[in-house]
Structures are given as structure tokens and as C-alpha cells.
Design a protein around this motif. Structure first.
Motif, PDB file in Angstrom:
ATOM      1  N   UNK A 265       0.858  -1.182   0.000  1.00 54.12           N
ATOM      2  CA  UNK A 265       0.000   0.000   0.000  1.00 54.12           C
ATOM      3  C   UNK A 265       0.895   1.232   0.000  1.00 54.12           C
ATOM      4  N   UNK A 266       0.799   2.000  -1.069  1.00 56.66           N
ATOM      5  CA  UNK A 266       1.599   3.217  -1.224  1.00 56.66           C
ATOM      6  C   UNK A 266       0.676   4.429  -1.091  1.00 56.66           C
ATOM      7  N   UNK A 267       1.163   5.433  -0.370  1.00 57.05           N
ATOM      8  CA  UNK A 267       0.432   6.691  -0.237  1.00 57.05           C
ATOM      9  C   UNK A 267       1.302   7.812  -0.784  1.00 57.05           C
ATOM     10  N   UNK A 268       0.768   8.539  -1.758  1.00 57.23           N
ATOM     11  CA  UNK A 268       1.447   9.715  -2.287  1.00 57.23           C
ATOM     12  C   UNK A 268       0.748  10.931  -1.689  1.00 57.23           C
ATOM     13  N   UNK A 269       1.398  11.508  -0.686  1.00 58.21           N
ATOM     14  CA  UNK A 269       0.790  12.566   0.124  1.00 58.21           C
ATOM     15  C   UNK A 269       1.233  13.941  -0.371  1.00 58.21           C
ATOM     16  N   UNK A 270       0.267  14.772  -0.767  1.00 59.96           N
ATOM     17  CA  UNK A 270       0.562  16.098  -1.290  1.00 59.96           C
ATOM     18  C   UNK A 270       0.961  17.059  -0.165  1.00 59.96           C
ATOM     19  N   UNK A 271       1.783  18.049  -0.515  1.00 56.92           N
ATOM     20  CA  UNK A 271       2.171  19.057   0.471  1.00 56.92           C
ATOM     21  C   UNK A 271       1.001  19.973   0.830  1.00 56.92           C
ATOM     22  N   UNK A 272       0.010  20.056  -0.055  1.00 53.23           N
ATOM     23  CA  UNK A 272      -1.150  20.910   0.176  1.00 53.23           C
ATOM     24  C   UNK A 272      -2.339  20.294  -0.552  1.00 53.23           C
ATOM     25  N   UNK A 273      -3.534  20.506  -0.031  1.00 52.44           N
ATOM     26  CA  UNK A 273      -4.746  20.040  -0.700  1.00 52.44           C
ATOM     27  C   UNK A 273      -4.747  20.568  -2.145  1.00 52.44           C
ATOM     28  N   UNK A 274      -4.948  19.671  -3.090  1.00 53.14           N
ATOM     29  CA  UNK A 274      -4.850  20.046  -4.506  1.00 53.14           C
ATOM     30  C   UNK A 274      -5.807  21.165  -4.878  1.00 53.14           C
ATOM     31  N   UNK A 275      -6.990  21.203  -4.298  1.00 51.92           N
ATOM     32  CA  UNK A 275      -7.964  22.248  -4.617  1.00 51.92           C
ATOM     33  C   UNK A 275      -7.457  23.624  -4.175  1.00 51.92           C
ATOM     34  N   UNK A 276      -6.825  23.649  -2.990  1.00 55.32           N
ATOM     35  CA  UNK A 276      -6.255  24.916  -2.516  1.00 55.32           C
ATOM     36  C   UNK A 276      -5.060  25.313  -3.365  1.00 55.32           C
ATOM     37  N   UNK A 277      -4.220  24.315  -3.695  1.00 55.96           N
ATOM     38  CA  UNK A 277      -3.047  24.583  -4.525  1.00 55.96           C
ATOM     39  C   UNK A 277      -3.458  25.145  -5.884  1.00 55.96           C
TER      40      UNK A 277
END
Length: 333
Positions: A265-277
Motif C-alpha cells: 500500500x503506497x500513499x502519495x501525500x501532497x504538500x497541500x490540498x490540490x484544490x487549494x493549490x
């Protein structure tokens, strides 16, 4: 130790597997006291391997025998709802093998009868919910760790079956005997997991090819597209004809993407919510950076014994079920 007296209706592949788990001591709060099967050979197997157990030809006779207080229904799919309804009417707790049934109308009738007997336990054999990877995905999604759902893609094409498999039983891959093909036989667990993880879609479109790769009358190749209440979309692809086949589940949210494949199980965690970015970034082509994490799980995969142990614990002490039987209709829908 208190034990639940269990009758198994159907001792074919699954019923035999449950019986062997019982004989191996994997279900300490269950005692198998009765079995039923229309196949004389399976009844003989039960007499030889489950000494002292009452053996019946018909599930209805077992239900009316008084030999048990709960039943596990492991018969062909069409028989699940009527047998469950009869069991409820006779005061028995019920565990149903997947799928819940073939027709949603029958399953609704089964659920309605269960609702008339709130004192009885009703469980569904969704053993894949005990898988540590899917449990972890459920935890991450429902905790908000991946944000709002945007997209789900499940390619599950590692169900390879030969023509010999389909020819091995006259009931296999027929509308009359099984009620469907890859969706109803191989994929009920995945369809359940999909709605357990992401919820039910509000719109579904699908191309189901019947007998595309095999000499059968039901579907063996399916591509489905669906939409969720919040606008998220999904694709579900399955077949019994791809070799070597793939099993990859990818769920994308506004904060992270989960990828389940090859036991990891891999999680690619964004530095910021994509909608806000998207709304605030001052560069036209720059995507948010992300961290790739291999998610640890507890490694526990209880499978069928865990589902039945939870069933017994619910009957004896009111502990949680792995899956309430009423949830069986969701994947079927």
C-alpha cells in the motif's frame, strides 16, 4: 466456554473450507452441529469428517430440525435469500456467503425479514474486509487523510479461468445456475470493498461482454464507469481472460493518492490540498510536491475464520460484526 451451535447449508467448496477451519481449531466459539447438502458424496464426507454432526439432504430440513441456533448458507447464489428468510422465521442467526443473492428484490426481502427479527444476528461473508491492506485504506479514507474523493480506478483482471473451469460444473457461468459471470462469481468481494471504501455511486454505466473469451452465456469481460455524489468518478475493469492479469486499486483524493498493488500500500501525500493549490499557485504548470510513503499495516488477515469468530462474538456478547448482512445489497446494486 459458551459456543454457538452452527449448521452449514452446503458443504461444497466453501462449506468444506469452513468445516476444515473448524476442525483445525480456528473457530473456538463455534460448534458445528449440523450440515445439509443435496449431493450424496458431500453428505458422506460430512459423516466421515464431522462425527456426531446431524446430516440432512435439504437446508430447510436442517433449519426446522432444532439441531442448531445459527446457520451458514453456502449454497448456489439463488438460494441464499429464501434460505435466510426461512432461518429468520425459525429464530436462527444467519451468516450468508457472498453474494447476498442474484436479484436485489430477493435481497431486499431477505433484509426486511432480518429487520423483523432484531434479536437475531445477520452477517455477510465479506472476508476481504479483514485484509490488513483494505482495513488500512478504509481507515485512511474515512479519517480524511486523503481529503475529498476525486477518482477511483480498479483494474482486477487476475481472475484467469480456462474453458475447462467453466465446463467442470453444469451450473457454472449460466444464468439459471449462477445468475451471472465474473461480476457475480469472482468480484462480489471487490464490489463490496469498493462501496465500503468509497461509498455507493449515484450513476453507473457499463459494457458487459457475455461469452467474449469463453464458450459461456454470462459476462466474462466488464468495463464500468461510475460517478459519486460529490462528482468523483471511477472505473472498474475485470475479466477472467487476461493473463497474467493485474490487480491494482488506485484511489485519489484532494490530499493524497492510495495505490494498492502486489501486496503493498503506497500513499502519495501532497504538500497541500490540490484544490487549494490549484486556486492559489502562481505558476501555470507546477503541480504540488508530494511524499511517497509505504504504508505499514498490522499484517493481520483473519479471512473466513475471523468473520465467523466475529459472528459468534456478536451472538454471544454483542461485539461488532465484520459485515452486517444488510450491507450485501450494496455491492450487488
Amino acid at each position: 466456554m459458551a459456543k454457538v451451535k452452527l449448521g452449514i447449508i452446503g458443504v461444497g467448496n466453501m462449506g468444506t473450507g469452513h468445516s476444515k477451519n473448524y476442525l483445525d481449531g480456528l473457530m473456538p466459539e463455534i460448534e458445528i452441529t449440523a450440515v445439509a447438502d443435496r449431493n450424496p458424496a458431500r453428505r458422506e464426507w460430512a459423516k466421515e469428517n464431522l462425527p456426531g454432526v446431524k446430516v440432512f439432504e435439504e437446508g430447510v430440513d436442517l433449519i426446522h430440525s432444532g439441531a442448531c441456533e445459527a446457520v451458514l448458507i453456502a449454497t448456489p447464489h439463488y438460494q441464499h435469500p429464501p434460505l435466510a428468510i426461512e432461518a429468520f422465521k425459525n429464530g436462527l442467526h444467519v451468516m450468508v456467503e457472498k453474494p447476498a443473492g442474484v436479484y436485489t428484490l430477493q435481497v431486499r426481502e431477505m433484509n426486511a425479514e432480518a429487520d423483523r427479527h432484531p434479536e437475531l444476528t445477520f452477517g455477510m461473508m465479506f472476508n476481504q474486509r479483514t485484509n490488513c491492506t483494505y482495513r488500512k485504506m478504509h481507515e485512511l479514507i474515512h479519517s480524511g487523510a486523503i481529503g475529498d474523493l476525486k477518482r477511483v480506478n480498479w483494474i482486477i483482471t487476475d481472475w484467469y479461468r480456462t474453458q475447462f473451469y467453466y465446463d467442470s460444473g453444469a451450473w457454472r457461468a449460466t444464468w439459471a445456475g449462477e445468475g451471472g459471470g465474473v461480476l457475480l462469481n469472482q468480484c462480489p468481494h471487490q464490489l463490496d470493498l469498493l462501496q465500503w471504501l468509497c461509498g455507493l455511486p449515484v450513476r453507473v454505466r457499463a459494457a458487459c461482454h457475455e461469452g467474449k473469451w469463453h464458450d459461456i452465456e454470462v459476462e466474462d469481460d466488464v468495463t464500468a464507469y461510475f460517478e459519486y455524489p460529490n462528482g468523483a468518478t471511477g472505473v472498474f475493469i475485470t475479466t477472467t481472460a487476461d493473463a497474467p492479469g493485474t490487480n491494482r486499486l488506485e484511489i485519489t483524493g484532494t490530499k493524497a493518492t492510495l495505490i494498492c498493488q502486489d501486496g503493498k500500500l503506497i500513499m502519495k501525500k501532497l504538500e497541500m490540498d490540490e484544490r487549494e493549490w490549484c486556486a492559489t499557485c502562481q505558476e501555470g504548470f507546477r503541480a504540488p510536491s508530494y511524499e511517497t510513503i509505504e504504508v505499514e499495516t498490522d499484517g493481520q488477515n483473519g479471512q473466513h475464520p475471523a468473520v465467523l469468530n466475529a459472528f459468534a462474538a456478536h451472538i454471544l456478547r454483542g461485539e461488532p460484526l465484520v459485515a452486517d448482512g444488510r450491507e450485501g445489497i450494496n455491492g450487488l446494486m
